[in-house]
Design a protein around this motif. Structure first.
Motif, PDB file in Angstrom:
ATOM      1  N   GLU A 160       0.790  -1.237   0.000  1.00 26.10           N
ATOM      2  CA  GLU A 160       0.000   0.000   0.000  1.00 26.10           C
ATOM      3  C   GLU A 160       0.816   1.277   0.000  1.00 26.10           C
ATOM      4  O   GLU A 160       0.306   2.337  -0.327  1.00 26.10           O
ATOM      5  CB  GLU A 160      -0.919   0.034   1.240  1.00 26.10           C
ATOM      6  CG  GLU A 160      -1.967  -1.064   1.288  1.00 26.10           C
ATOM      7  CD  GLU A 160      -3.079  -0.892   0.255  1.00 26.10           C
ATOM      8  OE1 GLU A 160      -3.354   0.253  -0.145  1.00 26.10           O
ATOM      9  OE2 GLU A 160      -3.649  -1.925  -0.154  1.00 26.10           O
ATOM     10  N   ARG A 161       2.066   1.195   0.433  1.00 23.13           N
ATOM     11  CA  ARG A 161       2.774   2.443   0.745  1.00 23.13           C
ATOM     12  C   ARG A 161       3.081   3.278  -0.493  1.00 23.13           C
ATOM     13  O   ARG A 161       3.239   2.757  -1.599  1.00 23.13           O
ATOM     14  CB  ARG A 161       4.064   2.118   1.489  1.00 23.13           C
ATOM     15  CG  ARG A 161       5.179   1.589   0.600  1.00 23.13           C
ATOM     16  CD  ARG A 161       6.102   2.680   0.180  1.00 23.13           C
ATOM     17  NE  ARG A 161       6.702   2.366  -1.122  1.00 23.13           N
ATOM     18  CZ  ARG A 161       7.726   3.003  -1.617  1.00 23.13           C
ATOM     19  NH1 ARG A 161       8.281   3.982  -0.942  1.00 23.13           N
ATOM     20  NH2 ARG A 161       8.209   2.682  -2.800  1.00 23.13           N
ATOM     21  N   LYS A 162       3.156   4.594  -0.269  1.00 21.10           N
ATOM     22  CA  LYS A 162       3.551   5.511  -1.328  1.00 21.10           C
ATOM     23  C   LYS A 162       4.649   6.417  -0.778  1.00 21.10           C
ATOM     24  O   LYS A 162       4.839   6.496   0.435  1.00 21.10           O
ATOM     25  CB  LYS A 162       2.356   6.357  -1.760  1.00 21.10           C
ATOM     26  CG  LYS A 162       1.221   5.527  -2.321  1.00 21.10           C
ATOM     27  CD  LYS A 162       0.306   6.375  -3.199  1.00 21.10           C
ATOM     28  CE  LYS A 162      -0.691   5.516  -3.923  1.00 21.10           C
ATOM     29  NZ  LYS A 162      -1.576   4.767  -2.984  1.00 21.10           N
ATOM     30  N   ALA A 163       5.331   7.102  -1.687  1.00 23.34           N
ATOM     31  CA  ALA A 163       6.430   7.975  -1.268  1.00 23.34           C
ATOM     32  C   ALA A 163       5.940   8.978  -0.228  1.00 23.34           C
ATOM     33  O   ALA A 163       4.863   9.545  -0.369  1.00 23.34           O
ATOM     34  CB  ALA A 163       7.005   8.711  -2.468  1.00 23.34           C
ATOM     35  N   GLY A 164       6.739   9.164   0.815  1.00 24.03           N
ATOM     36  CA  GLY A 164       6.409  10.148   1.836  1.00 24.03           C
ATOM     37  C   GLY A 164       5.742   9.555   3.063  1.00 24.03           C
ATOM     38  O   GLY A 164       5.555  10.243   4.055  1.00 24.03           O
ATOM     39  N   PRO A 213      12.738   8.012  -1.658  1.00 28.52           N
ATOM     40  CA  PRO A 213      11.558   7.642  -2.443  1.00 28.52           C
ATOM     41  C   PRO A 213      10.856   8.847  -3.070  1.00 28.52           C
ATOM     42  O   PRO A 213      10.240   8.731  -4.134  1.00 28.52           O
ATOM     43  CB  PRO A 213      10.643   6.946  -1.432  1.00 28.52           C
ATOM     44  CG  PRO A 213      11.116   7.372  -0.089  1.00 28.52           C
ATOM     45  CD  PRO A 213      12.578   7.655  -0.237  1.00 28.52           C
ATOM     46  N   ILE A 214      10.960   9.992  -2.410  1.00 28.14           N
ATOM     47  CA  ILE A 214      10.296  11.188  -2.942  1.00 28.14           C
ATOM     48  C   ILE A 214      11.013  11.670  -4.195  1.00 28.14           C
ATOM     49  O   ILE A 214      10.395  11.984  -5.218  1.00 28.14           O
ATOM     50  CB  ILE A 214      10.243  12.293  -1.858  1.00 28.14           C
ATOM     51  CG1 ILE A 214       9.392  11.812  -0.676  1.00 28.14           C
ATOM     52  CG2 ILE A 214       9.705  13.595  -2.426  1.00 28.14           C
ATOM     53  CD1 ILE A 214       9.423  12.717   0.539  1.00 28.14           C
ATOM     54  N   ALA A 215      12.341  11.692  -4.116  1.00 32.32           N
ATOM     55  CA  ALA A 215      13.133  12.109  -5.279  1.00 32.32           C
ATOM     56  C   ALA A 215      12.866  11.170  -6.457  1.00 32.32           C
ATOM     57  O   ALA A 215      12.695  11.612  -7.604  1.00 32.32           O
ATOM     58  CB  ALA A 215      14.620  12.108  -4.913  1.00 32.32           C
ATOM     59  N   GLN A 216      12.793   9.881  -6.121  1.00 32.64           N
ATOM     60  CA  GLN A 216      12.520   8.874  -7.133  1.00 32.64           C
ATOM     61  C   GLN A 216      11.177   9.140  -7.830  1.00 32.64           C
ATOM     62  O   GLN A 216      11.078   9.150  -9.051  1.00 32.64           O
ATOM     63  CB  GLN A 216      12.439   7.527  -6.425  1.00 32.64           C
ATOM     64  CG  GLN A 216      12.972   6.367  -7.185  1.00 32.64           C
ATOM     65  CD  GLN A 216      13.098   5.155  -6.254  1.00 32.64           C
ATOM     66  OE1 GLN A 216      12.437   5.072  -5.213  1.00 32.64           O
ATOM     67  NE2 GLN A 216      13.947   4.230  -6.632  1.00 32.64           N
ATOM     68  N   ALA A 217      10.157   9.389  -7.010  1.00 35.05           N
ATOM     69  CA  ALA A 217       8.815   9.615  -7.546  1.00 35.05           C
ATOM     70  C   ALA A 217       8.771  10.893  -8.373  1.00 35.05           C
ATOM     71  O   ALA A 217       8.120  10.951  -9.426  1.00 35.05           O
ATOM     72  CB  ALA A 217       7.800   9.670  -6.413  1.00 35.05           C
ATOM     73  N   ILE A 244      20.270  12.146   8.277  1.00 38.62           N
ATOM     74  CA  ILE A 244      19.427  10.978   8.092  1.00 38.62           C
ATOM     75  C   ILE A 244      18.248  11.301   7.173  1.00 38.62           C
ATOM     76  O   ILE A 244      17.627  10.406   6.595  1.00 38.62           O
ATOM     77  CB  ILE A 244      18.947  10.468   9.468  1.00 38.62           C
ATOM     78  CG1 ILE A 244      18.165   9.162   9.354  1.00 38.62           C
ATOM     79  CG2 ILE A 244      18.095  11.505  10.176  1.00 38.62           C
ATOM     80  CD1 ILE A 244      19.021   7.991   9.052  1.00 38.62           C
ATOM     81  N   GLY A 245      17.949  12.589   7.004  1.00 35.62           N
ATOM     82  CA  GLY A 245      16.838  13.012   6.157  1.00 35.62           C
ATOM     83  C   GLY A 245      17.003  12.608   4.699  1.00 35.62           C
ATOM     84  O   GLY A 245      16.055  12.638   3.920  1.00 35.62           O
ATOM     85  N   VAL A 246      18.221  12.227   4.324  1.00 37.96           N
ATOM     86  CA  VAL A 246      18.448  11.754   2.956  1.00 37.96           C
ATOM     87  C   VAL A 246      17.644  10.480   2.712  1.00 37.96           C
ATOM     88  O   VAL A 246      17.159  10.236   1.607  1.00 37.96           O
ATOM     89  CB  VAL A 246      19.959  11.505   2.715  1.00 37.96           C
ATOM     90  CG1 VAL A 246      20.194  10.947   1.323  1.00 37.96           C
ATOM     91  CG2 VAL A 246      20.735  12.803   2.912  1.00 37.96           C
ATOM     92  N   ASP A 270      12.135   2.683   1.189  1.00 36.19           N
ATOM     93  CA  ASP A 270      11.953   1.958  -0.059  1.00 36.19           C
ATOM     94  C   ASP A 270      11.051   0.769   0.243  1.00 36.19           C
ATOM     95  O   ASP A 270      10.886   0.392   1.399  1.00 36.19           O
ATOM     96  CB  ASP A 270      13.314   1.466  -0.584  1.00 36.19           C
ATOM     97  CG  ASP A 270      13.282   1.253  -2.096  1.00 36.19           C
ATOM     98  OD1 ASP A 270      12.180   1.340  -2.685  1.00 36.19           O
ATOM     99  OD2 ASP A 270      14.348   1.009  -2.672  1.00 36.19           O
ATOM    100  N   ALA A 271      10.472   0.190  -0.798  1.00 30.99           N
ATOM    101  CA  ALA A 271       9.622  -0.978  -0.579  1.00 30.99           C
ATOM    102  C   ALA A 271       9.644  -1.849  -1.817  1.00 30.99           C
ATOM    103  O   ALA A 271       9.834  -1.352  -2.930  1.00 30.99           O
ATOM    104  CB  ALA A 271       8.194  -0.560  -0.263  1.00 30.99           C
ATOM    105  N   ASP A 272       9.473  -3.133  -1.600  1.00 34.15           N
ATOM    106  CA  ASP A 272       9.408  -4.073  -2.709  1.00 34.15           C
ATOM    107  C   ASP A 272       8.130  -4.895  -2.556  1.00 34.15           C
ATOM    108  O   ASP A 272       8.092  -5.857  -1.788  1.00 34.15           O
ATOM    109  CB  ASP A 272      10.653  -4.975  -2.686  1.00 34.15           C
ATOM    110  CG  ASP A 272      10.688  -5.903  -3.880  1.00 34.15           C
ATOM    111  OD1 ASP A 272       9.614  -6.149  -4.477  1.00 34.15           O
ATOM    112  OD2 ASP A 272      11.785  -6.386  -4.216  1.00 34.15           O
TER     113      ASP A 272
END
Ligand SMILES: Cc1cc2nc3c(=O)[nH]c(=O)nc-3n(C[C@H](O)[C@H](O)[C@H](O)COP(=O)(O)OP(=O)(O)OC[C@H]3O[C@@H](n4cnc5c(N)ncnc54)[C@H](O)[C@@H]3O)c2cc1C
Ligand SMILES: Cc1cc2nc3c(=O)[nH]c(=O)nc-3n(C[C@H](O)[C@H](O)[C@H](O)COP(=O)(O)OP(=O)(O)OC[C@H]3O[C@@H](n4cnc5c(N)ncnc54)[C@H](O)[C@@H]3O)c2cc1C
Ligand code: SF4
Ligand code: SF4
Ligand code: FES
Lengths: 496, 298
Positions: free
Chosen positions: B27-31, B116-120, B109-111, B52-54
């Motif tokens: 279910e998860r989404k970026a952020g 996932p946000i940068a990716q999206a 650690i905020g990186v 990240d998620a798979d």
């Protein structure tokens, strides 16, 4: 000195009981029997420990209290109980000493008697219309129905618990119950009995809802709630803990993709209200939900073992006048505060809290500031609470509801030092499930709209408890659960 | 119970774990984030972003820094062991659209949550500039992963031991002052960094989002412990956020609330070390070697 020591009350009761000597009692005799007080831990001791405050009747006390019941033909008490327990029926068995039979009577309508006997606001429910109380001119003199119910339930627990309900042969139908509070637990039991598969989805790591995160151990031992959940497991109900329906999975997916034939929504009223006054986001201001969750669910009261910290407080102000306010105040005391004040805009008579809890709080040394309400939380240079600006009130003309409403006294504002403020002015409905479930109709305040069978606007979805009623009571949540379960069972039968 | 399937140490204080959580992975989404508990009886509930998620493997990846008792306990778990409870995905997903030019600022650690946000944002067709900031070279994480996404990658360290010697706000200001300023800035990192990013972009009127890391208990909107004032209104970060318009956030109020339990937490953390319970330092070399052998990103 403890006026409610178990030993004294038990001994006195034995004497009275011996004096009765098995005699047939007339109504006059019954009316003359003394109301049995609840044995309690000494106020000074208990204000510093987490153990249960009320210790429960000794057997002799229960027998006398039961003998006080006039066995009224019309039994007005029954109509005061939201689940219509056959009150004279079970009390007659207690009077006879057949506690098993008493438990059987209660179980017909109430699945959680050990809990309701402890937390129901009896003086507003079953005990309010009691004939004996009316005759003796005081609701506090009514038959102590709740205490008797607790006595019966505790005897049964001590003897190994209620017999396991029979579960019908598997039907192949599946029901999702969302929220493991009293409403959800009740639905699970009633639906499972018909042989349907039941899965309870609960956001927290433990089942019980407010009974584990809100109501403190000293009022409702968590072992009792755990036993109820374990019983459900033994009946074959499964629990999916740490599962937030609406986020972990939308409700619609449970029904459309995961093969659930019906769902019950019992997600409670978990959205804390704040006062909306300046300074409420300062360090040291908590919602009662946060304060109590840290203390109860996360067990922060055990400072050596719990990882969750609790704020170190010396002078605490609790805002509100309900059970939640009482629990917060008494918890703060147990966590080591020197002085705890409850600020309430009206007077003791208007307080919605259970009478017994208010009395207990006063015995323990909680200070009540009636006709007082803050207009601002004051902070120091580090952004921490240093006090409250408090306005005084007086009671004005009765309003439409007949209650005299408080009117602020001009120029009465004054500052009082505090380091902690706990806001206990009520809860609203958590919007998450409605927001993530298209088609689920709610009212302006976010309460799920249901018909008389608890069915929501969505097919196959029922709802009950605080999410429908607004912040209410355990027994009302349970009653709605029973009604919903009956409708769900009916629906699944027809679905064949 | 959520089983840890792999673990790597990205820097002295930063760990990456991949954990079985099929429902959340699906279910998860970026952020979005999860709340984990290593111990459901006595443990704290710790919010961590899903880095990240798979969904096929049914796993999520968490990257966390050991700051106090609970994150230390988490770091002590090895592959094969389980986290007792994990709730999620929580919070609102980041609103992703084709903004044009997006600048992602990740501090420390905020990186990890930024990844996932940068990716999206990249997938949505944006030009993506990424600024990674760290105190020192050893604390730079996910550089390779970010380089793979970014159209432009800028690394800065406070002490100049790696990349450019600067605070993240310097390149951020330069980008905002350029002829075509960015269309959106997303900042995730220590609250102070986010606050100064907001101040850096404000004069240029560049829309700026920040992902807030307030203290949380339930993460479902029940307790109000995560509340913060945004645009003069009280918001609950766990359900109304975690992302907000950085120009509207009352940063000073948030910073104060984050420190509410500081003295107690520090004492608990110190006791962990004094009591010799903290095996992390001893594990350091071991874990680092293993991470490098696995090709752990540095
Ligand atoms: C401090 C306090 C003291 C009280 N004292 C009394 C008292 O003395 N007597 C009395 O009768 N009543 C008392 N009440 C009120 C009573 O506890 C409630 O009316 C009752 O618990 C409501 O039951 P419920 O089943 O509707 O919901 P709840 O008990 O609120 O349970 C709802 C459950 O659903 C879970 N949940 C929420 N959303 C989701 C989701 N999306 N997915 C999965 N799970 C979810 C929650 O985590 C929770 O466990 C008190 C309440 C409080 C807060
Ligand atoms: C939505 C969200 C996402 C997050 N994502 C990540 C992540 O991906 N990786 C990561 O390393 N950290 C993340 N954090 C921060 C992480 O939750 C805290 O570092 C952690 O809870 C600290 O727990 P501790 O017991 O180890 O330390 P503690 O001893 O409890 O605290 C140490 C310090 O951390 C801060 N802190 C304490 N509790 C919290 C809390 N619940 N939330 C935030 N700060 C806290 C306090 O300022 C405290 O002084 C996130 C926080 C939030 C709210
Ligand atoms: S369930 Fe509650 S209201 Fe009903 S009889 Fe028992 S104590 Fe009274
Ligand atoms: S009303 Fe009171 S006295 Fe009459 S049956 Fe009920 S409990 Fe007994
Ligand atoms: S963490 Fe409790 S309301 Fe957000």
């Amino acid at each position: 000195m403890n006026m409610h020591s178990a030993g004294d009350l038990g001994a006195k009761a034995k004497e009275v009981l011996a004096g009765l000597d098995g005699r047939e009692l007339g109504n006059k005799d019954r009316m003359a029997l003394p109301v049995q007080d609840m044995p309690c831990q000494d106020p000074l001791d208990r204000a510093r420990n987490m153990e249960e405050v009320a210790l429960g009747y000794a057997e002799a006390q229960a027998r006398i209290e039961a003998a006080r019941c006039l066995q009224c033909k019309n039994a007005p008490c029954v109509s005061g109980c939201p689940v219509s327990i056959d009150i004279p029926g079970f009390i007659a068995q207690v009077a006879k000493g057949d506690y098993h039979a008493a438990a059987d009577v209660i179980r017909k309508t109430n699945l959680l008697p050990a809990i309701c006997g402890r937390v129901c606001p009896q003086e507003k429910q079953c005990q309010a219309p009691c004939t004996l109380g009316k005759a003796l001119k005081g609701v506090d003199k009514a038959v102590q129905i709740g205490r008797l119910e607790r006595f019966v339930a505790d005897r049964e627990r001590a003897a190994g618990g209620a017999p396991m309900p029979r579960v019908a042969a598997p039907t192949g139908k599946r029901v999702a119950v969302i929220g493991a509070g009293p409403a959800g637990l009740t639905v699970a039991a009633d639906v499972r009995r018909e042989g349907h598969e039941v899965v309870i989805f609960e956001a927290f790591q433990k089942p019980g809802g407010v009974m584990v995160y809100g109501i403190p151990e000293f009022r409702l031992p968590k072992a009792i709630v755990r036993e109820e959940a374990e019983k459900l497991e033994r009946m074959g109900v499964s629990f999916e803990l740490n599962y937030l329906v609406g986020r972990t999975r939308p409700l619609s997916a449970l029904l459309e993709e995961d093969g659930f034939d019906a769902a019950f929504v019992g997600v409670g009223a978990g959205l804390p209200k704040f006062m909306g006054i300046p300074g409420e986001n300062l360090v040291g201001v908590f919602s009662a939900n946060e304060y109590l969750t840290r203390a109860n669910l996360m067990r922060a009261w055990d400072r050596d073992r719990a990882a969750t910290p609790i704020y170190p407080s010396k002078r605490v102000a609790v805002l509100g006048g309900g059970n939640v306010a009482m629990d917060s105040a008494r918890m703060a005391l147990r966590l080591g505060a020197d002085e705890v004040h409850v600020l309430y805009r009206r007077t003791r008579d208007e307080m919605p809290a259970r009478a017994e809890e208010v009395a207990h709080a006063i015995e323990e040394g909680i200070v009540f500031d009636f006709l007082a309400s803050p207009t601002e939380v004051l902070g120091d240079e580090k952004g921490a609470v240093r006090g409250l600006r408090v306005m005084s009130y007086e009671l004005g003309e009765p309003d439409a509801s007949g209650r005299r409403s408080p009117v602020a006294i001009d120029g009465s504002e004054h500052d009082v030092p505090y380091d902690t403020v706990i806001v206990a002015v009520g809860n609203e409905s958590n919007p998450l499930l409605a927001k993530t479930t298209p088609g689920l109709a709610v009212d302006k305040k976010g309460h799920v709209l249901v018909d008389e069978s608890q069915k929501s606007s969505l097919d196959g979805v029922w709802a009950g408890g605080d999410i429908v009623l607004g912040a209410a009571t355990v027994i009302l949540a349970m009653g709605e659960g029973r009604r919903a379960a009956a409708a769900i069972n009916e629906y699944l039968r027809a679905k064949d | 119970m959520n089983k840890i399937v792999s673990k790597a140490r990205l820097s002295d204080e930063v760990f990456r774990i991949e954990v079985e959580a099929p429902n959340i992975a699906r279910e998860r989404k970026a952020g979005q984030f999860v709340i984990v508990q290593t111990d459901t009886e006595w443990g704290e509930r710790v919010p961590l972003t899903i880095a990240d998620a798979d969904p096929h493997r049914g796993t999520v990846t968490l990257i966390f820094q050991t700051v106090g008792v609970s994150t230390h306990r988490l770091a002590e778990l090895e592959p094969g062991q389980s986290i007792e409870a994990m709730l999620g995905p929580l919070g609102n997903p980041t609103h992703i659209e084709r903004f044009g030019h997006a600048v992602c600022v990740g501090g420390g650690i905020g990186v990890a949550p930024m990844h996932p946000i940068a990716q999206a944002l990249k997938q949505a067709g944006n030009k993506v500039t990424i600024i990674i900031g760290a105190r020192t070279k050893d604390l730079v994480i996910l550089e390779d992963e970010m380089r793979a996404i970014a159209d432009e990658l800028i690394v800065v360290t406070d002490d100049g031991s790696y990349g450019r010697k600067a605070l993240v706000t310097e390149p951020l200001k330069e980008l905002c002052g350029a002829e075509t300023p960015p269309d959106i800035v997303v900042a995730i990192g220590p609250p102070v960094m986010m606050k100064f990013c907001a101040e850096a972009t404000r004069p240029f009127g560049v829309r700026t989002l920040a992902s807030l890391n307030t203290i949380m208990i339930d993460g479902t909107g029940m307790c109000g412990g995560c509340r913060v004032s945004v645009g003069g209104q009280t918001k609950f970060v766990c359900v109304d956020g975690p992302e907000f318009d950085a120009h509207q956030v009352d940063w000073d109020g948030m910073l104060l609330r984050l420190r509410a339990y500081k003295s107690q937490e520090d004492a608990a953390h110190k006791a962990l070390h004094d009591g010799g319970q903290c095996r992390l330092d001893a594990m350091a070399d071991d874990a680092r070697k293993k991470a490098e052998a696995e090709g752990g990103s540095r």
